[in-house]
Design a protein around this motif. Structure first.
Motif, short mmCIF file in Angstrom:
data_model
loop_
_atom_site.label_atom_id
_atom_site.label_comp_id
_atom_site.label_asym_id
_atom_site.label_seq_id
_atom_site.Cartn_x
_atom_site.Cartn_y
_atom_site.Cartn_z
N ARG A 1 41.28 34.80 40.40
CA ARG A 1 41.30 36.27 40.50
C ARG A 1 42.47 36.87 39.72
NH1 ARG A 1 39.01 38.76 45.32
NH2 ARG A 1 40.95 39.92 45.51
N THR A 2 43.53 36.11 39.55
CA THR A 2 44.72 36.64 38.87
C THR A 2 44.76 36.29 37.38
OG1 THR A 2 45.90 34.66 39.56
CG2 THR A 2 46.09 36.59 40.98
N GLU A 3 43.69 35.66 36.87
CA GLU A 3 43.68 35.24 35.47
C GLU A 3 42.51 35.87 34.74
OE1 GLU A 3 43.59 31.01 35.41
OE2 GLU A 3 45.44 30.77 36.58
N ASP A 4 42.55 35.81 33.40
CA ASP A 4 41.46 36.31 32.58
C ASP A 4 40.41 35.22 32.38
OD1 ASP A 4 42.48 38.85 32.20
OD2 ASP A 4 43.62 38.28 30.40
N ALA A 5 39.16 35.65 32.32
CA ALA A 5 38.09 34.70 32.00
C ALA A 5 38.26 34.22 30.56
CB ALA A 5 36.74 35.36 32.18
N SER A 6 37.81 32.98 30.30
CA SER A 6 37.97 32.43 28.96
C SER A 6 36.67 31.86 28.40
CB SER A 6 39.04 31.33 28.97
OG SER A 6 38.68 30.30 29.88
N VAL A 7 35.61 31.88 29.18
CA VAL A 7 34.36 31.25 28.75
C VAL A 7 33.18 32.17 29.06
CG1 VAL A 7 32.83 29.27 29.05
CG2 VAL A 7 35.30 28.95 29.17
N GLY A 8 32.28 32.30 28.08
CA GLY A 8 31.01 32.98 28.29
C GLY A 8 29.90 31.96 28.34
N GLY A 9 28.64 32.45 28.30
CA GLY A 9 27.53 31.53 28.38
C GLY A 9 26.34 32.04 27.60
N GLN A 10 25.18 31.47 27.89
CA GLN A 10 23.96 31.91 27.20
C GLN A 10 23.38 33.16 27.82
OE1 GLN A 10 21.23 28.62 27.06
NE2 GLN A 10 22.53 27.38 25.74
N ALA A 11 23.52 33.31 29.15
CA ALA A 11 22.97 34.49 29.81
C ALA A 11 23.86 35.71 29.61
CB ALA A 11 22.78 34.22 31.30
N ILE A 12 25.17 35.54 29.66
CA ILE A 12 26.12 36.63 29.48
C ILE A 12 27.27 36.17 28.60
CG2 ILE A 12 25.59 37.90 31.60
CD1 ILE A 12 27.87 36.48 32.98
N THR A 13 27.84 37.10 27.86
CA THR A 13 28.93 36.79 26.94
C THR A 13 30.26 36.78 27.68
OG1 THR A 13 29.35 39.11 26.40
CG2 THR A 13 27.65 37.96 25.11
N LEU A 14 31.31 36.33 26.96
CA LEU A 14 32.64 36.34 27.54
C LEU A 14 33.05 37.75 27.92
CD1 LEU A 14 35.38 35.14 28.27
CD2 LEU A 14 36.00 35.22 25.84
#
Length: 835
Positions: free
Chosen positions: A188-201
Motif C-alpha cells: 500500500r505504501t509503494e508504487d506498482a511496477s508491473v502491468g499485464g495483458q488485461a490492464i496496463t501498468l
C-alpha cells in the motif's frame, strides 16, 4: 451523470453505490426499485419462482422511474444485505446488456425470482435468515474492455498489501469463477511496477490510487471494490463493500485443511482470534524455518475458510519439498486424514510454484544443517523443569493489575503477552516436534520389529504416562466430585448455592480453589480468545461434576476383571461390555500404566542389542514429546487466558467511552485498532462491530468441508447427507475393542452424563473435554489425527479410540450399541434405539 438511489429501501448494492457517489467516484448512472414494489408483486402473484416470473409487472412501476438510457444492467439488491456480507455475493441474479422495455420487465422479475431459487432458499435456511425482500438496482450498462475487483487489504490477511484482480471483458466471468484473473499484489505504501495483458501498468496505478482514496473517504475500513474500464478508458466503480478478509479466504491458488485445526478451533473465529493465532503459529514455525530461508509473507500459513481457521497446505508442502527425506505428502499425513484430497488439491493448483523458500543450493544446505543441530540439542529439554520455568514466567505476568494500569501500560502488557513466547517456549516447542517425529518413527518400527500391524503395542507404550496436564485435570476434577459427593453436596444445582456451601467447609473450598487455580484457564475451544474460561464460568464446572456425581458409584466387580481374575488390561480385545464399566478412573489409569510397563518389557526381550538401543531412544523421546506437547499447550492457553483478561479490560474502558457497546465487542476488533480506539475522542466502532458480528452469525450454521481448494462456495458448506452405513471408517489411534452404549456429546459445556463404559462420540476434542474421558470406555471423534488431543488422552487412559470418522456425531445416536475397534479404525453400529 445522474444517480438516484434510495439506499434505505433498495438494499445492500444500492447502499454501496450511494456511498461511492458520496465519495465522488465515477459510477454509472443508476436508479432503484425499492423493496415495496417486490412486496406488492409477491402479494399479488405469489412467492414461487414460477408465480413471480409469470405475473405482469404493475403498469405504473417503470413509469415512476427515472431510467438511464439503454442498454442497462439490472442487479438484485436484497434488503438483508448489510454491507458486511461480501462473501455471500452471487446468491441472487444480475442481468446485463438489457436493450428494451420488455427485456427490462423480464430482468426485474428474474432478479425478484432469484430470491426463491433452490440455492438461495437452502442457503438462507442454514444461515437462519428471514424471508427476503428484494430491491433492484438499474444502471447504465458499461461494456468493459477490462473488469475486476480491488481489495484494499489482501484476502490472505496481509494488511499492508492491496490486491487487484483483472480479466479482459466483463467482471462476471471473474466473480463466477469461470475466468482465471491476472493478479497484482502491491504494498500500500509503494508504487506498482508491473502491468499485464488485461490492464496496463498505468491502469494498475490508477486503480490503486483511486481505491485507496475511496477507502479513506468511506471511513478508513478496508474495501472490496468492483470496477470496469470502458473502451474509451473511463474507469467506473460498480460496487463497494466492507472487506470480509477476516471472515473469508478467497485466494484460488491455495489449498486449505482444518483436519488439525478443527479440534483446536472448531467455531467461527473472531477477527481478534484470527490475528492472535496467526501470530502464535508464525512465531512457532519460524523456529524451524528461519534457517531454511522461509518467507511466510509469500504464502500464508493460517487463514479463514467459512469463518473457521484453516491451515494452508501450500505452505507445508513447499516447506517439505526443501527438507531432505520429506515428501510433499508428509505434511498431509501429519495433519491427520484426507491426505489424498489434500494432495489432489495441491496438484490442481500447482502448489510447487508457490515461492515460499528464498534460499537455494549451498545456502539451503547450511540452513538444513543448522536446523538439524538445533533439533539435536533438544534432547536435553526436561518436560517438568522447562514447562515449570514457563509456568513461573506466566505467574509473574499474572501479577500485573490490568484494572489499575494506564491505557499505555495495558497495551504494553498486551504486547508482552503476545510477543512473550520467548526462547523457553521455542526450545520446548522444538523438543515437542522432535518428540512427535520420534512418535511416528516408533510406530513404524513397532510394525517392522514387533509385528505391530494394528498399532496396539505402540498405543500401549504411550499409555498411562502421567504428568499430562489435561489428563490430570480430569482426574483431579473426579476426585473433587467424589469429595463433594461425600460431603452431601453432589446434588447442589446452582453456583451461588455451591459457593455458599463451600464457604462453610474450608477444606472443600480450598480444594475447589486449588483446582480452579491449576486448571481454570481451560475452556471449550480454548484457543479461541473469545471463549470464556472455566474460572469465569464455574457453573459449567459444577454441571460437569453434577453429571459425574449423578452416576452410580464405581465399584470393582467380576465384569471388570480379566480372564486371570486380575484387572483386565485396557489394550486387550473384549467382546462384551467395556473393560472398565464398573471401575473408577484411578483403576483405569493404573491398568493402562501397568499395560505400558508389560508391553515395554516384552518388546525389549524380543529386540537385538542395536534395535533395543534405537527402540529406547525413540520411546524416551516420544514419551517426552507427548508430555511436552500437552503441557506446552496448557501453558500457552494459560497465557492466552491472560490475554483475554487484558482485552476484556480494554473492552470495558471502550464501553465507558462509548466506542463499543459491550466489553466482548473487543474480540471483533484487531490488535492494530486498539491504540486508536483507546485514544482521546476516538470514533465509535459500533457499526464495525455490528457488521462483524452479523458476518460471524451468518457463517455459524455452515459446515465447511475439511479440505477446500481455492474459493469456498457457501452453499457447498451445508452439512452433507449422512450415508446410511453401519460401519464407519476412521483412523485407529488407540488399541482395543469395546462394545458399549454410545453417548453423543456435541459440546463440552453440556451437562451430559457419560456413564462408566459408555462410548463418548464427539465432533472434536480438546482439554475442555477432559472430564468426559474419565468415565468413557472408548472414544469416537469426527476430526483428529494420530497426534491430536483426543488420541493422546485416549492412549493415556488406555481406552480404544477411532478418530477422523467424519460424520460420527450425525450418524450415531445416543443409546445405540456400537463396537469401537481401535485396531482397525472401525466403528460398527450394532443396534439403534427405538425412535
Amino acid at each position: 451523470m445522474t444517480t438516484t438511489l434510495d439506499a434505505s429501501s433498495a438494499g445492500g448494492k444500492a447502499n454501496g453505490l450511494a456511498r461511492l457517489v458520496s465519495a465522488g467516484a465515477c459510477v454509472p448512472q443508476a436508479s432503484s426499485i425499492g423493496a415495496e414494489a417486490f412486496d406488492e408483486h409477491v402479494a399479488r402473484a405469489g412467492s414461487t419462482r414460477e408465480q413471480i416470473l409469470g405475473a405482469a409487472l404493475s403498469s405504473s412501476l417503470l413509469d415512476r422511474l427515472s431510467l438511464p438510457p439503454f442498454p442497462l444492467a439490472v442487479r438484485s439488491s436484497a434488503i438483508d444485505e448489510d454491507g458486511g456480507d461480501a462473501s455471500f455475493a452471487g446468491q441472487h441474479d444480475s442481468v446485463l446488456n438489457v436493450t428494451s422495455r420488455e427485456a427490462l420487465e423480464a430482468a426485474i422479475k428474474q432478479c425478484w425470482a432469484s430470491a426463491f431459487s433452490d440455492r438461495a432458499i437452502a442457503y438462507r435456511a442454514h444461515v437462519g435468515a428471514k424471508a427476503p425482500r428484494m430491491a433492484v438496482v438499474i444502471q447504465s450498462f458499461i461494456e468493459p474492455r477490462a473488469a475486476g475487483v480491488v481489495f484494499t487489504q489482501s484476502p490472505s490477511g496481509k494488511s499492508n498489501t492491496l490486491v487487484i484482480e483483472a480479466v479482459k471483458g466483463r467482471g462476471e466471468e471473474l466473480v463466477s469463477g469461470r475466468a482465471t484473473p491476472e493478479r497484482f499484489e502491491v504494498k500500500r505504501t509503494e508504487d506498482a511496477s508491473v502491468g499485464g495483458q488485461a490492464i496496463t501498468l498505468d491502469e494498475v496505478k490508477r486503480l490503486m490510487s483511486e481505491a485507496l482514496g475511496l477507502e479513506t473517504k468511506l471511513g478508513g475500513e478496508p474495501l472490496d471494490l468492483e470496477w470496469a474500464i470502458a473502451a474509451d478508458g473511463t474507469l467506473y466503480w460498480l460496487q463497494a463493500r466492507p472487506i470480509t478478509t477476516a471472515l473469508s479466504q478467497d485466494d484460488s491458488s491455495l489449498v486449505w485443511s482444518n483436519t488439525n485445526a478443527g479440534e483446536l478451533l472448531p467455531d467461527v473465529a473472531t477477527p481478534m482470534t484470527l490475528e492472535l493465532v496467526k501470530g502464535i503459529v508464525t512465531s512457532l514455525f519460524s523456529v524451524f524455518t528461519a534457517d531454511l530461508g522461509v518467507d511466510w509473507e509469500k504464502t500464508p500459513v493460517v487463514g479463514l475458510v467459512g469463518g473457521r481457521i484453516y491451515f494452508s497446505m501450500n505452505a507445508f508442502s513447499a516447506l517439505a519439498a526443501t527438507v531432505p527425506g520429506m515428501s510433499k505428502r508428509s505434511p498431509a499425513e501429519f495433519f491427520g486424514g484426507h491426505a489424498d484430497e489434500i494432495m489432489a488439491g495441491l496438484k490442481k493448483v500447482n502448489a510447487s510454484k508457490e515461492p515460499l523458500v528464498r534460499g537455494a543450493g549451498f545456502t539451503l544446505f547450511k540452513g538444513f544443517l543448522k536446523l538439524m543441530w538445533r533439533m539435536f540439542r533438544q534432547r536435553n529439554v526436561d518436560p517438568g523443569k522447562d514447562v515449570a520455568t514457563i509456568f513461573a514466567e506466566t505467574e509473574q505476568l499474572a501479577r500485573f493489575d490490568v484494572r489499575a494500569a494506564t491505557d499505555d501500560a495495558l497495551l504494553a502488557h498486551l504486547n508482552v503477552l503476545n510477543g512473550g513466547l520467548g526462547t523457553q517456549f521455542h526450545d520446548v516447542f522444538a523438543a515437542t516436534a522432535v518428540g512427535m517425529g520420534c512418535t511416528n518413527a516408533l510406530m513404524a518400527n513397532c510394525r517392522k520389529w514387533l509385528g505391530d500391524e494394528d498399532g496396539s503395542k505402540a498405543s500401549a507404550l504411550l499409555a498411562g504416562l502421567g504428568e499430562l496436564d489435561s489428563a490430570e485435570s480430569a482426574l483431579e476434577l473426579w476426585k473433587l466430585g467424589e469429595a463433594l459427593r461425600a460431603a452431601g453436596l453432589g446434588g447442589v444445582t446452582d453456583w451461588p448455592s455451591m459457593r455458599d456451601a463451600l464457604s462453610k467447609q474450608p477444606e472443600l473450598e480450598k480444594k475447589w480453589d486449588a483446582w480452579m487455580a491449576r486448571h481454570g484457564h481451560h475452556a471449550r475451544a480454548e484457543l479461541d480468545v473469545a471463549q470464556p474460561r472455566w474460572r469465569e464460568t464455574p457453573e459449567v464446572v459444577l454441571a460437569l461434576i453434577r453429571a459425574q456425581v449423578a452416576l452410580p458409584h464405581p465399584n470393582p466387580s467380576p465384569r471388570g476383571r480379566g480372564s486371570d481374575g486380575g484387572p483386565r488390561s485396557l489394550g486387550e480385545r473384549v467382546g462384551g461390555e467395556g473393560a472398565h464399566t464398573s471401575r473408577g478412573p484411578l483403576e483405569v489409569f493404573a491398568a493402562a500404566a501397568k499395560r505400558r510397563e508389560e508391553t515395554e518389557a516384552e518388546a525389549l526381550l524380543k529386540l537385538g542389542p542395536l534395535q533395543r538401543r534405537a527402540f529406547q531412544f525413540l520411546l524416551t523421546r516420544a514419551r517426552k514429546g507427548t508430555r511436552l506437547r500437552e503441557n506446552l499447550k496448557s501453558e500457552s492457553v494459560r497465557r492466552l487466558a491472560m490475554v483475554r483478561d487484558t482485552l476484556l479490560e480494554i473492552g470495558a474502558r471502550l464501553v465507558e467511552r462509548n466506542v463499543i457497546e459491550r466489553a466482548d465487542d473487543v474480540f471483533f476488533l484487531r490488535l492494530t485498532e486498539l491504540k486508536t480506539a483507546l485514544a482521546p475522542n476516538a470514533q465509535s466502532l459500533q457499526r464495525k462491530v455490528a457488521r462483524a458480528r452479523a458476518e460471524h452469525r451468518k457463517w455459524t450454521p455452515l459446515t465447511p468441508p475439511p479440505v477446500v481448494v481455492g474459493r469456498l462456495d457457501p452453499t457447498t458448506a451445508l452439512p452433507p447427507p449422512v450415508p446410511n452405513a453401519t460401519i464407519l471408517k476412521g483412523l485407529a489411534v488407540s488399541g482395543g475393542v469395546l462394545e458399549g452404549i454410545a453417548r453423543v456429546v456435541l459440546r463440552s459445556d453440556q451437562e451430559t452424563k457419560v456413564a462408566p463404559g459408555e462410548v463418548l462420540v464427539a465432533p472434536f476434542t480438546d482439554p475442555g473435554w477432559a472430564p468426559y474421558f474419565v468415565a468413557a470406555g472408548a472414544l469416537v471423534v469426527d476430526l483428529g489425527g494420530m497426534l491430536s488431543h483426543g488420541s493422546i488422552i485416549a492412549r493415556e487412559y488406555g481406552i480404544p479410540a477411532v478418530v477422523n470418522v467424519g460424520h460420527g456425531t450425525r450418524r450415531i445416536k445416543s443409546g445405540s450399541r456400537i463396537r469401537v475397534d481401535g485396531f482397525r479404525g472401525e466403528v460398527t453400529i450394532l443396534s439403534e434405539p427405538d425412535a
